[in-house]
Motif scaffolding. Structure first.
Motif, PDB file in Angstrom:
ATOM      1  N   PHE A 126      10.574  73.185 -15.246  1.00 20.51           N
ATOM      2  CA  PHE A 126      10.160  72.959 -16.646  1.00 20.51           C
ATOM      3  C   PHE A 126       9.963  71.472 -16.903  1.00 20.51           C
ATOM      4  O   PHE A 126       8.952  71.053 -17.462  1.00 20.51           O
ATOM      5  CB  PHE A 126      11.220  73.548 -17.593  1.00 20.51           C
ATOM      6  N   TRP A 127      10.926  70.662 -16.474  1.00 18.34           N
ATOM      7  CA  TRP A 127      10.853  69.214 -16.673  1.00 18.34           C
ATOM      8  C   TRP A 127       9.601  68.634 -16.011  1.00 18.34           C
ATOM      9  O   TRP A 127       8.882  67.837 -16.617  1.00 18.34           O
ATOM     10  CB  TRP A 127      12.112  68.553 -16.126  1.00 18.34           C
ATOM     11  N   ASP A 128       9.338  69.035 -14.796  1.00 18.70           N
ATOM     12  CA  ASP A 128       8.166  68.523 -14.083  1.00 18.70           C
ATOM     13  C   ASP A 128       6.872  68.896 -14.799  1.00 18.70           C
ATOM     14  O   ASP A 128       5.962  68.075 -14.919  1.00 18.70           O
ATOM     15  CB  ASP A 128       8.149  69.044 -12.643  1.00 18.70           C
ATOM     16  N   GLU A 129       6.804  70.131 -15.283  1.00 21.36           N
ATOM     17  CA  GLU A 129       5.612  70.579 -16.007  1.00 21.36           C
ATOM     18  C   GLU A 129       5.424  69.790 -17.300  1.00 21.36           C
ATOM     19  O   GLU A 129       4.319  69.341 -17.620  1.00 21.36           O
ATOM     20  CB  GLU A 129       5.729  72.080 -16.301  1.00 21.36           C
ATOM     21  N   VAL A 130       6.497  69.610 -18.033  1.00 22.51           N
ATOM     22  CA  VAL A 130       6.431  68.898 -19.314  1.00 22.51           C
ATOM     23  C   VAL A 130       6.037  67.430 -19.119  1.00 22.51           C
ATOM     24  O   VAL A 130       5.204  66.896 -19.851  1.00 22.51           O
ATOM     25  CB  VAL A 130       7.786  69.021 -20.056  1.00 22.51           C
ATOM     26  N   THR A 131       6.634  66.786 -18.128  1.00 22.32           N
ATOM     27  CA  THR A 131       6.359  65.358 -17.941  1.00 22.32           C
ATOM     28  C   THR A 131       4.938  65.095 -17.422  1.00 22.32           C
ATOM     29  O   THR A 131       4.458  63.969 -17.536  1.00 22.32           O
ATOM     30  CB  THR A 131       7.395  64.707 -17.006  1.00 22.32           C
ATOM     31  N   ARG A 132       4.286  66.110 -16.886  1.00 22.04           N
ATOM     32  CA  ARG A 132       2.879  65.968 -16.452  1.00 22.04           C
ATOM     33  C   ARG A 132       1.905  66.362 -17.554  1.00 22.04           C
ATOM     34  O   ARG A 132       0.699  66.195 -17.397  1.00 22.04           O
ATOM     35  CB  ARG A 132       2.620  66.835 -15.224  1.00 22.04           C
ATOM     36  N   SER A 133       2.412  66.891 -18.652  1.00 20.39           N
ATOM     37  CA  SER A 133       1.551  67.389 -19.725  1.00 20.39           C
ATOM     38  C   SER A 133       1.287  66.303 -20.770  1.00 20.39           C
ATOM     39  O   SER A 133       1.758  65.180 -20.654  1.00 20.39           O
ATOM     40  CB  SER A 133       2.211  68.597 -20.402  1.00 20.39           C
ATOM     41  N   SER A 134       0.570  66.690 -21.809  1.00 25.10           N
ATOM     42  CA  SER A 134       0.305  65.771 -22.924  1.00 25.10           C
ATOM     43  C   SER A 134       1.375  65.892 -24.015  1.00 25.10           C
ATOM     44  O   SER A 134       1.275  65.236 -25.053  1.00 25.10           O
ATOM     45  CB  SER A 134      -1.073  66.070 -23.523  1.00 25.10           C
ATOM     46  N   LEU A 135       2.405  66.701 -23.774  1.00 20.65           N
ATOM     47  CA  LEU A 135       3.478  66.878 -24.753  1.00 20.65           C
ATOM     48  C   LEU A 135       4.382  65.650 -24.809  1.00 20.65           C
ATOM     49  O   LEU A 135       4.528  64.926 -23.820  1.00 20.65           O
ATOM     50  CB  LEU A 135       4.330  68.096 -24.398  1.00 20.65           C
ATOM     51  N   GLU A 136       5.015  65.445 -25.946  1.00 25.83           N
ATOM     52  CA  GLU A 136       6.097  64.470 -26.045  1.00 25.83           C
ATOM     53  C   GLU A 136       7.314  65.150 -25.430  1.00 25.83           C
ATOM     54  O   GLU A 136       7.437  66.376 -25.460  1.00 25.83           O
ATOM     55  CB  GLU A 136       6.367  64.118 -27.506  1.00 25.83           C
ATOM     56  N   PHE A 137       8.252  64.366 -24.875  1.00 26.29           N
ATOM     57  CA  PHE A 137       9.397  64.990 -24.216  1.00 26.29           C
ATOM     58  C   PHE A 137      10.598  64.062 -24.178  1.00 26.29           C
ATOM     59  O   PHE A 137      10.473  62.845 -24.347  1.00 26.29           O
ATOM     60  CB  PHE A 137       9.038  65.427 -22.788  1.00 26.29           C
TER      61      PHE A 137
END
Length: 169
Positions: free
Chosen positions: A144-155
């Motif tokens: 999940f973390w890897d997917e989020v950090t590669r996305s355009s989402l804030e995290f």
């Protein structure tokens, strides 16, 4: 559990704190001794047991938010007694960038007295539900973390050092 106008919050599992003294956090990535607190926008980041690893993501306009924890923390989420201390915002300054140009925390460099006694935060699952925050329980946070950090989402990730090791798949 969010602060009122003119307040910031400090979350703790200790309901007996009467004075917050600046200190160098064991996990500090920056020099300096601080009292740490959060504003209303970042309070949900702390609706967890203190040592619980969590990964959080949200849209840039803030309309959609997801928090994720691992199954191993589920029982602790159910049973932890978490408290919030209301502190005077006037003693704090913004600290760090949250990715959207705002502060991810607030810090004070002088001792701070709470505005009152610790308040029990209550049911952490209910807080997430009432705030419209999706809470995911995962076998392992890293995909999940890897997917989020590669996305355009804030995290944001907190206590990730306490997460299970990355899968070797």
């Amino acid at each position: 559990m969010r602060p009122a106008h003119g307040q910031v919050l400090h979350f703790s599992e200790d309901p007996s704190i009467t004075r917050f003294v600046p200190h160098l956090a064991a996990t500090a990535r920056q020099p300096g001794e601080y009292v740490w607190a959060v504003d209303a926008a970042r309070s949900p980041d702390y609706w967890f047991p203190r040592q619980c690893p969590r990964a959080m993501a949200w849209t840039s306009d803030g309309t959609s938010r997801v928090h994720a924890i691992e199954y191993g923390w589920l029982e602790r989420m159910r049973t932890v007694e978490l408290y919030a201390y209301r502190l005077p915002a006037s003693m704090f300054r913004p600290f760090g960038e949250d990715g959207a140009g705002g502060a991810h925390a607030h810090v004070a460099t002088e001792p701070v007295m709470p505005l009152g006694p610790a308040e029990r935060v209550g049911d952490l699952f209910a807080l997430h539900e009432e705030a419209g925050i999706e809470l995911r329980v995962l076998a392992n946070l890293w995909p999940f973390w890897d997917e989020v950090t590669r996305s355009s989402l804030e995290f944001s990730g907190i206590r990730l050092r306490n997460a299970l090791p990355r899968s070797m798949e």
